[in-house]
Design a protein around this motif. Structure first.
Motif, short mmCIF file in Angstrom:
data_model
loop_
_atom_site.label_atom_id
_atom_site.label_comp_id
_atom_site.label_asym_id
_atom_site.label_seq_id
_atom_site.Cartn_x
_atom_site.Cartn_y
_atom_site.Cartn_z
N PRO A 134 0.78 -1.24 0.00
CA PRO A 134 0.00 0.00 0.00
C PRO A 134 0.82 1.29 0.00
O PRO A 134 0.42 2.26 -0.62
CB PRO A 134 -0.83 -0.13 1.26
CG PRO A 134 -0.98 -1.59 1.46
CD PRO A 134 0.28 -2.20 0.98
N LEU A 135 1.94 1.31 0.68
CA LEU A 135 2.64 2.60 0.80
C LEU A 135 3.47 2.95 -0.44
O LEU A 135 3.95 4.07 -0.56
CB LEU A 135 3.55 2.60 2.04
CG LEU A 135 2.82 2.43 3.37
CD1 LEU A 135 3.81 2.57 4.53
CD2 LEU A 135 1.69 3.44 3.53
N THR A 136 3.62 1.97 -1.36
CA THR A 136 4.59 2.15 -2.44
C THR A 136 4.48 3.47 -3.17
O THR A 136 5.48 4.15 -3.41
CB THR A 136 4.50 0.98 -3.44
OG1 THR A 136 4.78 -0.21 -2.73
CG2 THR A 136 5.50 1.15 -4.58
N ASP A 137 3.25 3.87 -3.52
CA ASP A 137 3.19 5.07 -4.37
C ASP A 137 3.43 6.37 -3.60
O ASP A 137 3.36 7.45 -4.16
CB ASP A 137 1.90 5.13 -5.20
CG ASP A 137 0.68 5.13 -4.32
OD1 ASP A 137 0.84 5.02 -3.09
OD2 ASP A 137 -0.43 5.25 -4.87
N ARG A 138 3.73 6.28 -2.30
CA ARG A 138 4.10 7.48 -1.55
C ARG A 138 5.62 7.56 -1.37
O ARG A 138 6.14 8.57 -0.93
CB ARG A 138 3.46 7.48 -0.16
CG ARG A 138 1.94 7.50 -0.19
CD ARG A 138 1.44 8.84 -0.69
NE ARG A 138 0.01 9.01 -0.47
CZ ARG A 138 -0.94 8.66 -1.31
NH1 ARG A 138 -0.62 8.11 -2.47
NH2 ARG A 138 -2.22 8.85 -1.01
N ASP A 182 14.97 -6.56 -4.88
CA ASP A 182 15.43 -7.80 -4.26
C ASP A 182 14.99 -7.92 -2.81
O ASP A 182 15.05 -7.00 -2.03
CB ASP A 182 16.95 -7.82 -4.34
CG ASP A 182 17.53 -6.49 -3.83
OD1 ASP A 182 17.16 -5.44 -4.41
OD2 ASP A 182 18.28 -6.48 -2.85
N LYS A 183 14.57 -9.08 -2.44
CA LYS A 183 14.26 -9.42 -1.05
C LYS A 183 13.45 -8.37 -0.31
O LYS A 183 13.82 -7.94 0.78
CB LYS A 183 15.57 -9.68 -0.29
CG LYS A 183 16.33 -10.87 -0.83
CD LYS A 183 17.54 -11.16 0.05
CE LYS A 183 18.45 -12.19 -0.57
NZ LYS A 183 19.85 -11.77 -0.58
N HIS A 184 12.36 -7.94 -0.91
CA HIS A 184 11.46 -7.03 -0.21
C HIS A 184 12.12 -5.74 0.23
O HIS A 184 11.88 -5.24 1.32
CB HIS A 184 10.85 -7.73 1.02
CG HIS A 184 9.78 -8.69 0.63
ND1 HIS A 184 8.93 -9.27 1.52
CD2 HIS A 184 9.41 -9.14 -0.58
CE1 HIS A 184 8.10 -10.07 0.88
NE2 HIS A 184 8.39 -9.99 -0.39
N ARG A 185 12.98 -5.21 -0.59
CA ARG A 185 13.60 -3.94 -0.27
C ARG A 185 13.16 -2.88 -1.25
O ARG A 185 13.11 -3.12 -2.47
CB ARG A 185 15.13 -4.04 -0.39
CG ARG A 185 15.83 -4.12 0.92
CD ARG A 185 17.29 -4.43 0.70
NE ARG A 185 17.78 -5.25 1.79
CZ ARG A 185 18.09 -4.75 2.99
NH1 ARG A 185 18.02 -3.47 3.20
NH2 ARG A 185 18.51 -5.55 3.95
N ARG A 225 21.30 2.57 -1.15
CA ARG A 225 20.80 1.75 -0.05
C ARG A 225 19.35 1.37 -0.34
O ARG A 225 18.58 2.14 -0.91
CB ARG A 225 20.79 2.55 1.25
CG ARG A 225 22.08 3.28 1.52
CD ARG A 225 22.95 2.54 2.51
NE ARG A 225 24.32 3.05 2.45
CZ ARG A 225 24.73 4.11 3.14
NH1 ARG A 225 23.89 4.75 3.91
NH2 ARG A 225 25.97 4.51 3.04
N GLY A 226 19.02 0.20 0.13
CA GLY A 226 17.61 -0.19 0.07
C GLY A 226 17.09 -0.23 1.48
O GLY A 226 17.84 -0.24 2.44
N ILE A 227 15.77 -0.21 1.61
CA ILE A 227 15.19 -0.34 2.95
C ILE A 227 14.17 -1.46 2.91
O ILE A 227 13.36 -1.55 1.98
CB ILE A 227 14.59 0.98 3.46
CG1 ILE A 227 13.98 0.78 4.85
CG2 ILE A 227 13.56 1.54 2.48
CD1 ILE A 227 13.59 2.07 5.54
N LEU A 228 14.22 -2.31 3.91
CA LEU A 228 13.28 -3.44 3.98
C LEU A 228 11.85 -2.92 4.06
O LEU A 228 11.57 -1.95 4.75
CB LEU A 228 13.56 -4.29 5.21
CG LEU A 228 14.64 -5.38 5.08
CD1 LEU A 228 14.87 -6.05 6.43
CD2 LEU A 228 14.20 -6.42 4.04
#
Ligand code: ZN
Length: 539
Positions: free
Chosen positions: A313-317, A331-334, A351-354
């Motif tokens: 749900p939060l993706t488009d913010r 990758d891996k839900h990041r 950096r990615g964030i989980l």
């Protein structure tokens, strides 16, 4: 009135910009007539209320009338004077409600036409007004269907045709007939071919614009002209296979909001008339294109549906705090910066964030903002109100312009000007008006009444949401809470930083959305608090 000698009746005057269907009396004129009448009745004027802009069917949208009722409840006057009852209400239900409300407050109602109004009067006038509105719709439709049978033009011009004027066998001029415009007809056939060759509407219009082919009305081509909605696009308009169609949609006005809703009728109910002289595309090509439209649409739906299933749900913010690009799950839900994934040179945010970390941080920050000790909700409402005033004014003007246009056109129909394209133009204006009204609807509502405890409501909401997003189980309850959190969030920025976390999240609340939720809840009344707030025990 503060004098304590003779009890002089205090009058409120109500005037409204005339509805489309009747002779127009200006507001100034209505007011003048009412003032005279009040003088004759020996009263004084305690207030004048006007609603210049909006149509009569949407009672809730008439600020003047609302103010009048408010002041009536505050006993600022004893009587109301209006030019005609239809100024007050146009539906029977509205009229009955108003009449009861005024009676309950002990307020007399006078109209210039009827004098003092009694209950029967109010009921009859309400019914008549309703019939009057229905009648206009029927007249417009009847005119349309008659025109169709003569193959005359209804509605806006259609690409591929021009108006032709003919002399009939008995020597009379015949107007409003379409004839094929050969050059445009050739472009229509080409669009059909290109589409069947696999080109998308977007690519087709790009090609036509590059070649300098003028579009409808001489404007540039736009993919919407080709694709269209419902049956209007060039690919879907049945006039190209020689069929004239009327009555595809039905519209109804919502009794409370006054907004028209359109729905598609089943094909059996359409008025379909064959006009082989207007055919531009053969039946085989027409059918092939319809099949292709359906095929491409179902493919697109499948993609959208698949995307929805995997959506967070939060993706488009979520935005990259370095370059501003969106971030999506990699990758891996990041969450990672989309721009950097496409081209590592373009952004330094490596950096990615989980997923769970981001959801946790964003909700925590939003809740903290909502619960902040010094949060001055009244001030936020005041600021939003000022900001929206401008927007509100524009939308009202737009609605009023459309209404004025409708009034002009309908009075043309009433006076018998035989142009059947007027009806379609009225619908168009009505759509513009409804859009403006819907826009007004979406503006944040008024601040809640003084007695409403905003903080308590906000706290309650945060407690609900927090319990639903605590833990990492991805169930429906969590999903719904995240959707609510998304609605309250304008933007979530993610950027690298020094420190043990190495990444920092910054969540900006969507203040208008929050205010809207508060005022909606407050408007729903104390009952909406439901079982969550236990009743206070007063000893
Ligand atoms: Zn970036």
């Amino acid at each position: 009135m503060t004098t304590d000698d003779a009890p002089i009746a205090r009058f409120a005057i109500y005037a409204r910009y005339s509805s489309p269907m009747q002779e127009m009396t200006s507001i100034a004129g209505q007011l003048r007539l009412c003032r005279d009448r009040v003088a004759t009745l020996g009263g004084v004027i305690a207030g004048e209320y006007t609603d210049p802009e909006l149509s009569g069917t949407a009672m809730q949208r008439r600020p003047g009338l609302r103010q009048l009722i408010e002041d009536a409840r505050a006993h600022r006057f004893d009587s109301v004077c209006i030019e005609g009852l239809d100024r007050l209400a146009r539906s029977q239900a509205d009229m009955a409600w108003l009449y009861r409300e005024l009676r309950f407050l002990g307020i007399d109602l006078y109209s210039l036409e009827d004098g003092q109004v009694d209950a029967l009067h109010a009921a009859i006038k309400g019914i008549l007004s309703e019939m009057f509105i229905d009648n206009i719709g029927h007249k417009t439709r009847r005119g349309h269907i008659e025109a169709l049978h003569d193959h005359r033009v209804i509605g806006a011009s259609v690409y591929g045709y021009r108006m032709g004027n003919f002399i009939s066998d008995d020597g009379k001029p015949v107007r409003g007939l379409r004839v094929i415009e050969p050059a445009e007809a050739e472009v229509v056939r080409r669009i059909y071919r290109l589409y069947l060759d696999g080109m998308s509407p977007t690519r087709i219009v790009r090609l036509l614009n590059r070649e300098g082919v003028p579009g409808p009305e001489g404007e540039a081509w736009d993919a919407r002209i080709v694709r269209g909605r419902q049956q209007n696009g060039i690919l879907r308009n049945e006039i190209y296979r020689g069929l004239l169609i009327y009555g595809r949609t039905r519209s109804r006005r919502h009794p409370d909001t006054g907004i028209r809703h359109y729905e598609l009728r089943p094909r059996e109910e359409w008025t379909i008339i064959e006009a082989p002289e207007l055919r531009i595309v053969d039946d085989g090509t027409w059918q092939a294109v319809q099949d292709e439209v359906a095929r491409r649409r179902s493919r697109r739906h499948a993609v959208v549906a698949a995307g929805r299933k995997a959506a967070y749900p939060l993706t488009d913010r979520v935005r990259c705090g370095v370059c501003g690009a969106p971030m999506t799950i990699a990758d891996k839900h990041r969450y990672r910066c989309v721009a950097r994934r496409r081209d590592p040179e373009s952004c330094s945010n490596n950096r990615g964030i989980l997923l769970e970390d981001l959801e946790e941080a964003a909700s925590r920050q939003l809740f903290a903002w909502m619960l902040a000790h010094g949060r001055d909700w009244q001030r936020l409402f005041a600021a939003a109100g000022a900001e929206n005033e401008e927007r509100r004014r524009t939308l009202r003007e737009r609605a009023a312009d459309a209404d004025a246009g409708i009034a002009r056109l309908l009075s043309a129909i009433e006076s018998g000007i035989p142009s059947t394209s007027i009806g379609e133009r009225v619908l168009e204006l009505e759509r513009a008006r409804n859009e403006a009204l819907a826009g007004l609807e979406r503006l944040p509502g008024p601040p809640p009444p003084a007695g409403f405890d905003i903080r308590a409501y906000v706290r309650e909401r945060v407690v609900q949401l927090r319990s639903a997003v605590t833990g990492s189980a991805r169930n429906q309850r969590r999903e719904e809470a995240l959707l609510a959190i998304r609605d309250f969030t304008a933007r979530i920025e993610v950027r690298p930083c020094k420190g043990p976390e190495r990444i920092e999240v910054e969540t900006a609340p969507d203040i208008p959305a929050l205010l809207e939720a508060v005022s909606r809840h407050a408007a729903a009344g104390p009952a909406a608090h439901g079982p969550q707030t236990p009743p206070l025990k007063v000893e």
